[in-house]
Write a protein that holds these residues in place. Structure first.
Motif, PDB file in Angstrom:
ATOM      1  N   LYS A   1       3.432  -8.615  -1.234  1.00 13.91           N
ATOM      2  CA  LYS A   1       2.931  -7.250  -1.395  1.00 13.91           C
ATOM      3  C   LYS A   1       1.593  -7.091  -0.657  1.00 13.91           C
TER       4      LYS A   1
ATOM      5  N   ARG B   1       7.696   3.569  -1.656  1.00 20.24           N
ATOM      6  CA  ARG B   1       6.919   3.248  -2.849  1.00 20.24           C
ATOM      7  C   ARG B   1       7.648   3.654  -4.120  1.00 20.24           C
ATOM      8  N   ASP B   2       7.330   2.953  -5.188  1.00 16.78           N
ATOM      9  CA  ASP B   2       7.826   3.306  -6.507  1.00 16.78           C
ATOM     10  C   ASP B   2       7.162   4.622  -6.904  1.00 16.78           C
TER      11      ASP B   2
ATOM     12  N   LEU C   1       6.658   6.010  -9.718  1.00 14.72           N
ATOM     13  CA  LEU C   1       5.854   5.965 -10.941  1.00 14.72           C
ATOM     14  C   LEU C   1       4.547   5.215 -10.751  1.00 14.72           C
ATOM     15  N   THR C   2       4.556   4.138  -9.985  1.00 17.80           N
ATOM     16  CA  THR C   2       3.358   3.307  -9.838  1.00 17.80           C
ATOM     17  C   THR C   2       2.665   3.479  -8.490  1.00 17.80           C
ATOM     18  N   ASN C   3       3.335   4.104  -7.534  1.00 19.07           N
ATOM     19  CA  ASN C   3       2.845   4.276  -6.164  1.00 19.07           C
ATOM     20  C   ASN C   3       2.540   2.941  -5.478  1.00 19.07           C
ATOM     21  N   THR C   4       3.222   1.879  -5.910  1.00 18.90           N
ATOM     22  CA  THR C   4       3.087   0.583  -5.251  1.00 18.90           C
ATOM     23  C   THR C   4       4.324   0.349  -4.387  1.00 18.90           C
TER      24      THR C   4
ATOM     25  N   SER D   1       7.729  -0.627  -3.163  1.00 19.69           N
ATOM     26  CA  SER D   1       8.915  -0.838  -3.989  1.00 19.69           C
ATOM     27  C   SER D   1       9.767  -1.987  -3.432  1.00 19.69           C
TER      28      SER D   1
END
Length: 176
Positions: free
Chosen positions: A61, A79-80, A82-85, A87
């Motif tokens: 990551k 990106r996810d 919900l988390t904006n990280t 994916s």
């Protein structure tokens, strides 16, 4: 042409124990500089011939974050919501996608982004032919039943017609 780089040997850029697959959209189809950087850094990647604006990268990551910063406004990582990280993509999903994109280059159809409608048909496994071992959903496209393989939230491709005798039910994948 589909490209993949094997990530073997010493690799100081990427800790292999924490690597996952990630997808990135490359703007203006300018994949070459990113592909060259990944090759130089000895990072495994896949660029499907049928979807030239996508690159799939197997990395940590942290590496993905650095790459995204270095290519700011030229690529963006999925990106996810919900988390904006970034994916991650499950290895099995990526393995099937790479297999289908490389085994049946002729007759594949890029359907665009993954949509719920591509998950409504029966989930099956191909038992014979060039796509033997591939798993996906049977979806009717232009009056023809075809196997659709997806990377959840990223992309979907459809194979050519596969005879029903070469299909068997397959278990659902997590999150389907």
């Amino acid at each position: 042409m589909a490209h993949a780089v094997n990530n073997q040997g010493n690799n100081t850029v990427n800790d292999e124990t924490n690597t996952r697959w990630y997808a990135a959209r490359v703007l203006y189809n300018r994949v070459r500089p990113i592909r060259d950087r990944l090759a130089t850094d000895r990072i495994e990647f896949f660029v499907p011939e049928i979807i030239g604006s996508l690159v799939f990268i197997k990395a940590t990551k942290e590496y993905i974050g650095t790459l995204e910063q270095d290519y700011f406004n030229r690529m963006w990582v999925y990106r996810d919501p919900l988390t904006n990280t970034p994916s991650p993509i499950p290895d099995k999903e990526m393995d099937v996608f790479i297999f289908v994109c490389t085994a049946g280059r002729r007759g594949l159809t890029f359907l665009g982004d993954d949509k719920a409608e591509y998950h409504r048909g029966d989930r099956v496994r191909v038992t014979d032919g060039p796509f033997k071992g591939a798993e996906g959903h049977i979806v009717r496209i232009k009056k023809d039943r075809r196997l659709v393989v997806t990377i959840r939230g990223v992309a979907a491709v459809a194979t050519t017609f596969i005879h029903p005798q070469f299909l068997e039910p397959a278990p659902m994948i997590e999150n389907e």
